[in-house]
Write a protein that holds these residues in place. Structure first.
Motif, PDB file in Angstrom:
ATOM      1  N   ILE A  43      17.251 -13.263  13.610  1.00  0.00           N
ATOM      2  CA  ILE A  43      16.033 -13.058  13.043  1.00  0.00           C
ATOM      3  C   ILE A  43      16.499 -13.221  11.585  1.00  0.00           C
ATOM      4  O   ILE A  43      15.613 -13.965  10.769  1.00  0.00           O
ATOM      5  CB  ILE A  43      15.562 -11.846  13.452  1.00  0.00           C
ATOM      6  N   VAL A 103      12.957  -7.938  21.516  1.00  0.00           N
ATOM      7  CA  VAL A 103      12.461  -9.221  21.811  1.00  0.00           C
ATOM      8  C   VAL A 103      10.810  -9.324  21.760  1.00  0.00           C
ATOM      9  O   VAL A 103      10.360 -10.244  21.165  1.00  0.00           O
ATOM     10  CB  VAL A 103      13.246  -9.509  23.027  1.00  0.00           C
ATOM     11  N   ALA A 149       9.823  -9.332  18.219  1.00  0.00           N
ATOM     12  CA  ALA A 149      10.082 -10.627  17.531  1.00  0.00           C
ATOM     13  C   ALA A 149       8.875 -11.532  18.265  1.00  0.00           C
ATOM     14  O   ALA A 149       8.723 -12.239  17.189  1.00  0.00           O
ATOM     15  CB  ALA A 149      11.597 -11.003  17.931  1.00  0.00           C
ATOM     16  N   SER A 150       8.687 -11.371  19.435  1.00  0.00           N
ATOM     17  CA  SER A 150       7.829 -12.440  19.808  1.00  0.00           C
ATOM     18  C   SER A 150       6.617 -12.448  19.211  1.00  0.00           C
ATOM     19  O   SER A 150       5.862 -13.298  18.837  1.00  0.00           O
ATOM     20  CB  SER A 150       7.697 -12.273  21.514  1.00  0.00           C
ATOM     21  N   LEU A 196       6.864 -13.343  15.552  1.00  0.00           N
ATOM     22  CA  LEU A 196       7.179 -14.901  15.179  1.00  0.00           C
ATOM     23  C   LEU A 196       5.928 -15.661  15.886  1.00  0.00           C
ATOM     24  O   LEU A 196       5.859 -16.694  15.583  1.00  0.00           O
ATOM     25  CB  LEU A 196       8.517 -15.255  15.932  1.00  0.00           C
ATOM     26  N   GLU A 245      11.217 -17.767  24.813  1.00  0.00           N
ATOM     27  CA  GLU A 245      11.500 -18.582  24.003  1.00  0.00           C
ATOM     28  C   GLU A 245      12.279 -17.888  22.981  1.00  0.00           C
ATOM     29  O   GLU A 245      13.385 -18.488  22.516  1.00  0.00           O
ATOM     30  CB  GLU A 245      10.448 -19.464  23.092  1.00  0.00           C
ATOM     31  N   VAL A 246      11.917 -16.700  22.610  1.00  0.00           N
ATOM     32  CA  VAL A 246      13.045 -16.150  21.842  1.00  0.00           C
ATOM     33  C   VAL A 246      14.271 -15.720  22.539  1.00  0.00           C
ATOM     34  O   VAL A 246      15.537 -15.886  21.772  1.00  0.00           O
ATOM     35  CB  VAL A 246      12.484 -14.575  21.450  1.00  0.00           C
ATOM     36  N   ARG A 279      16.207 -19.210  22.490  1.00  0.00           N
ATOM     37  CA  ARG A 279      16.856 -19.196  21.094  1.00  0.00           C
ATOM     38  C   ARG A 279      17.980 -18.302  20.771  1.00  0.00           C
ATOM     39  O   ARG A 279      19.189 -18.746  20.347  1.00  0.00           O
ATOM     40  CB  ARG A 279      15.970 -19.089  19.925  1.00  0.00           C
TER      41      ARG A 279
END
Lengths: 187, 858
Positions: A13, A51, A54-55, A58, A64-65, A68
């Motif tokens: 991140i 996670v 972050a999802s 973002l 998808e997190v 990646r």
């Protein structure tokens, strides 16, 4: 999970979206942005929580997190000094996938609380690879996809990934069929 | 292989780095991983051609290997990085030695050199696990090191932040506590040096074209006569730029340098530190006052300190605060000077007005007094008319002077509101009556509407309320030619303890323009400049009215239509008297001045039926005109009078002769009235207890307080009207009723009750007690009169009721003996017998005397 995983996510991140994004993610979950120690085991919930945050931050799906992150994991562990050990696993995508289970099994001595996943990789007559992924944790299959993609990038070998069996609905594990191309240039 | 042993393929799977040799040390079997890493060690190759024995440190022979099979065996490949660690097994069936081992690895790097992968190791082989573990350990150590570094950095930051905060705190305390810049610098320079961790600090200022050092910390670092030039160096730089500075590093000076006798050549200026170590100034900040750099504070450390933005910022903050401090000092000084000047001006004005009042009032007293005397001589017209005019003019002038005095007293904060119970209805009538008479001469009716719910038991300053009513009604009459003046008094709100009144005074007079309405309450203002010429007056009445109302917590408003008239409406909230102490009848006795604190003589109660016995009065007055006026008026009242001209003569007179009353001027030659009174009060009774009334032209409250403080019984203001004079003289107990001062206070009064009253009536205890006594004095005479009438007419019911009333009132104020006497009479009347009321009358006089002694004793 060990702090190494959370630190890996943090590194992804920070390097991709900046320090402020990471601080905001931690803030929404009431976590100290610089609190993870690589050698300490943390509750899985924290990782899932990060996670999820972050999802949200973002604006991309959690899967998808994770994907990646899986791809980044190869790079990250390499940078963290695990690169030489990583070489121990092999010099091609196929070799590494074959040794992935042994690699995870060996790590257990360093991380006593480690609950490693299991990987079984076999070559099928049609030349494709059949990978079975078993884990005590749920929902991390996208990370495995990312990991395979990361390996492909590392060895500059295109890999087509097909997630043939999805865990759940009577399936106790995930299965993938991989079509590994010839390396574009030696790693 | 034995049955328990391993077959070759199992052996290879479990020990991929194994090798078997015969007696000649020729390779007979080799593991797949070893063969991959070390291809030269093929079947048939001799072991000692490819490897050497590292452990044990002996030649690589069959016998050594066989004999040392219990020991650790380490084989190193020649010209190769591979080192194998393992153990020798001697096979029973043949002369074959089996080496079971694995690569000796300490770091993961060695793996790639050997070109082996994880599946080259036997699963049981812990070497890979060891490598991971080792790496994890390295990684943990690196992390600990990184954390330690981060911690150290944070500690450093905290330390620096603490230092900055401490420095700013020290500076802010210095700025808060220092009365001047010089003192602030004396404290600031050493404090800052310490908190900044510097060894020395100095404060500099400009003197002509040089910089001189005022303050050096520590003092031992002072270099006498050190002067700096204005062109070079850090201090000169700060002077020039007005910005804090931080010297670049590199000014390391050799030990033992002594300042140059030509300090201009020193750059940066050096100051000897402890006589041994030379140092350089490391930073400094400007002292700015009035927008100009007036000084520099320079700090010195044993070594130069690397430039720090934080420290520069800190110095900037201190410099900013220092500038605020100098600005604040400047403003404060200017404000204080302006305030002092304004206060001095106000004081001068007040003193001037007071002096003018005294100077005007003394001759005015004589004018009014003498014209009154002339009036009493029943002169024939037109002389009598002239006398009347003189009196009218004199009174008008007096009112004007009084207004000016009120204004100045309010300005000086010396006008106090004195509270006492009064009868509002009587007050309004008393004020309106003479104005109605004046208006009637012009055929102008003045209607007074008093609402039926108006109460008589209000507490307020009736003198000031009367003054307000006089001003408003007087103005209405003055400015109305035709039509009428109407005064409406209402009670708009009332509860058990308070009542809110409105007084509306409306007229059909000239009215006031809208733009002038706002200014009518300003002092020295009349609606129109021509008003003064046409109607007279100083334009102070409404200003005083509003200011008096403000003091009492009231308001005044005005509405007006030019040409049609105006209405002034006053709203005032007053306290109601406690029930026990209120007069029993709806109308209080005669004059509104029934209970005025202090102005009520502490002699005999007003309203008490007294026979105008001939009194002997001593007048102490230095002004011959005043002497003559007072003497004439007293003689006209039918009393004896003697006059002396100073305080000493007054003392002599009272010693020599027995007087009923002394009228004492306050400002006298030789001994003034205050001193004379104090002397007389020190004399033994009855001389020392003689009633003394101050007679003064000063109306300042301080002077009145002083009168009571020295033991005077009352204060009257010159000029004395014949009525006032009569009241003062005739309220003196006649000679026959003088009581021997034999009974003690405790015999007459319940002192515990008195003390309790003082405690109960919180606030100004003495004033509150005095008010209680004043209320008693105001209302007791009514009961007394009813008792006397009841006794004379043998009306036992009326007698019992009056005795009961006085009984309760006496208990309230602690007059225990009087209460007992009343109770006796009450009991007698209840049982149908008429007791003597003499004990009541004598006790009453004793109570008054006792109260006179209590009043003014704190």
């Amino acid at each position: 999970m060990y702090g190494l995983v959370n630190r890996g996510l943090e590194d992804l991140i920070r390097s991709t979206y900046g320090d402020a994004t990471w601080s905001r993610i931690c803030q929404t979950r009431g976590l100290d942005a610089e609190s993870f120690s690589t050698m300490q085991a943390y509750p899985d919930g924290i990782t899932y929580d990060l996670v999820g945050a972050a999802s949200a931050e973002l604006g991309v799906p959690a899967a998808e997190v994770l994907e990646r992150f899986g791809a980044y994991w190869v790079l990250y562990t390499g940078r963290q000094g695990y690169g030489e050990l990583f070489k121990l696993a092999g010099r091609s995508v196929e070799e590494v996938l074959g040794n992935l289970d042994a690699l995870h099994g060996r790590v257990g001595h360093s991380f006593p609380a480690f609950q490693p996943p299991e990987f079984t990789c076999t070559r099928r007559p049609d030349g494709t690879l059949h990978l079975i992924y078993r884990s005590t944790r749920e929902g991390l299959a996208p990370m495995v996809v990312g990991l395979i993609r990361g390996l492909g990038e590392h060895f500059q070998t295109p890999v087509a990934i097909e997630h043939t069996v999805v865990r759940g609905d009577g399936h106790p594990h995930d299965e993938f069929v991989l079509r590994v191309s010839t390396p574009q240039s030696p790693p | 292989m034995t049955r328990e042993g391993l077959g070759p393929s199992d052996l290879d799977r479990v020990f991929p780095f194994h090798v078997a040799v015969d007696r000649d040390l020729r390779v007979t079997q080799i593991g797949r991983s070893l063969a991959k890493v070390l291809p030269q060690l093929a079947i048939g190759a001799r072991l000692f051609d490819v490897c050497v024995l590292d452990r044990p440190r002996e030649p690589l022979t069959y016998e050594v290997l066989r004999d040392r099979c219990q020991d650790l065996c380490v084989l190193s490949a020649n010209h190769h990085a591979l080192v194998l660690k393992g153990q020798i097994i001697v096979r029973d069936d043949a002369d074959v030695l089996l080496f079971l081992g694995s690569p000796r690895l300490t770091t993961a790097d060695e793996l790639s050199n050997l070109g082996i992968t994880i599946d080259d190791f036997g699963i049981h082989d812990a070497i890979v696990d060891f490598l991971f573990l080792s790496h994890a350990q390295q990684s943990a150590l690196a992390e600990v090191r990184e954390m330690a570094e981060r911690l150290a950095a944070q500690r450093r930051e905290v330390r620096e932040a603490h230092q900055r905060i401490t420095t700013l705190y020290v500076a802010s305390r210095v700025f808060a506590d220092s009365p001047s810049l010089a003192i602030a610098l004396q404290v600031l320079v050493p404090s800052l040096a310490k908190t900044l961790g510097c060894t020395s600090a100095s404060a500099w200022r400009q003197q002509e074209d040089r910089l001189i050092c005022d303050i050096v910390f520590p003092e031992r670092d002072r270099i006498p006569a050190l002067r700096l030039g204005m062109s070079r160096g850090m201090i000169a730089g700060i002077f020039a730029t007005g910005e804090p500075m931080w010297l670049p590093t590199g000014h390391n000076l050799a030990d033992g340098i002594i300042p140059d006798p030509q300090p201009d050549s020193i750059d940066p200026p050096t100051i000897r530190y402890s006589g041994v170590l030379p140092v350089v100034p490391v930073c400094g900040l400007p002292v700015i006052d009035g927008g100009r750099v007036v000084g520099v504070i320079a700090f010195v450390a044993p070594t130069t300190i690397p430039r720090s933005d934080d420290l520069l910022y800190l110095l900037g903050e201190i410099a900013t605060n220092l500038t605020k401090f100098t600005t604040h000092l400047r403003t404060t000084t200017e404000l204080a000077a302006a305030r002092d000047a304004a206060l001095a001006s106000v004081r001068a004005k007040t003193e001037f007005l007071a002096n003018v009042s005294h100077e005007i009032r003394t001759p005015l007293s004589a004018v009014i007094g003498l014209s009154t005397v002339l009036h009493g001589m029943h002169l024939r017209p037109p002389a009598s008319a002239v006398i009347d005019d003189i009196q009218t003019a004199g009174r008008t002038l007096l009112r004007l002077v009084d207004d000016l005095l009120d204004e100045s007293r309010i300005d000086a904060g010396k006008l106090s509101i004195e509270l006492a119970t009064f009868d509002l209805v009587a007050l309004v009538r008393a004020v309106a009556s003479p104005l109605q008479a004046t208006a009637a001469l012009r055929n102008l009716p003045v209607a007074v509407e008093l609402a039926p719910e108006l109460r008589s038991d209000l507490i307020g300053d009736h003198v000031r309320i009367g003054q307000i009513l006089t001003n408003l009604i007087g103005n209405a009459v003055k400015f109305t030619q035709r039509g009428e003046v109407r005064v409406r008094v209402r009670c708009v709100d009332a509860d058990a303890t308070t009542a809110t009144l409105t007084v509306a005074v409306s007229d059909t007079g000239i009215g006031i323009n809208a733009d002038q309405l706002e200014r009518v309450f300003e002092p020295f203002t009349q609606a129109d400049g021509s008003t003064t010429r046409k109607f007279g007056g100083a334009g102070l009445g409404l200003s005083i009215t509003r200011r008096l109302l403000t003091l009492m917590g009231g308001t005044i408003a005005v509405t007006s239509t030019p040409g049609s008239g105006s209405t002034f409406t006053v709203e005032l909230r007053l306290a109601r008297a406690p029930v026990d102490l209120a007069p029993t009848s709806a109308t209080a006795p005669g004059s509104p001045n029934t209970s005025r604190t202090r102005t009520q003589p502490a002699l005999a109660p007003a309203g008490t039926p007294t026979i105008a016995a001939r009194r002997r009065v001593l007048v102490v007055e230095d002004n011959p005109l005043g002497q003559r006026t007072t003497r004439l008026m007293i003689e006209q009242l039918g009393h004896d009078v003697e006059v002396v001209g100073d305080g000493a003569a007054a003392i002599e007179a009272v010693r020599r002769t027995s007087y009923d009353l002394v009228l004492m001027d306050c400002h006298l030659p030789v001994l003034d009235g205050f001193q004379a009174t104090a002397h007389i009060r020190a004399l033994p009774a009855p001389t020392g207890a003689i009633p003394i009334v101050a007679c003064t032209a000063s109306v300042m409250i301080d002077e009145r307080r002083r009168c009571f403080a020295v033991g005077m019984d009352d204060v009257v203001i010159k000029p004395l009207s014949p009525a006032e004079l009569r009241r003062v003289i005739e309220s003196t107990p006649p000679p026959a009723t003088h009581l021997p001062a034999t009974k003690s206070l405790g015999h007459v009064l319940d002192l515990a009750r008195i003390e309790m009253l003082r405690e109960l009536l919180d606030g100004n205890r003495q004033v509150a007690l005095d008010q209680m006594i004043a209320l008693f004095r105001a209302h007791a005479p009514e009961y007394l009169a009813s008792i006397e009438i009841g006794a004379r007419s043998r009306d036992l019911v009326a007698l019992r009721r009056a005795a009961h009333g006085l009984h309760g009132m006496s208990l309230n104020v602690g007059a225990s003996a009087l209460a007992r006497a009343c109770a006796d009479v009450e009991r007698g009347a209840a049982t149908g017998s008429l007791s003597s009321i003499d004990p009541i009358l004598s006790s009453y006089q004793e109570v008054l005397t006792a109260f006179a002694a209590l009043v003014g004793t704190a």
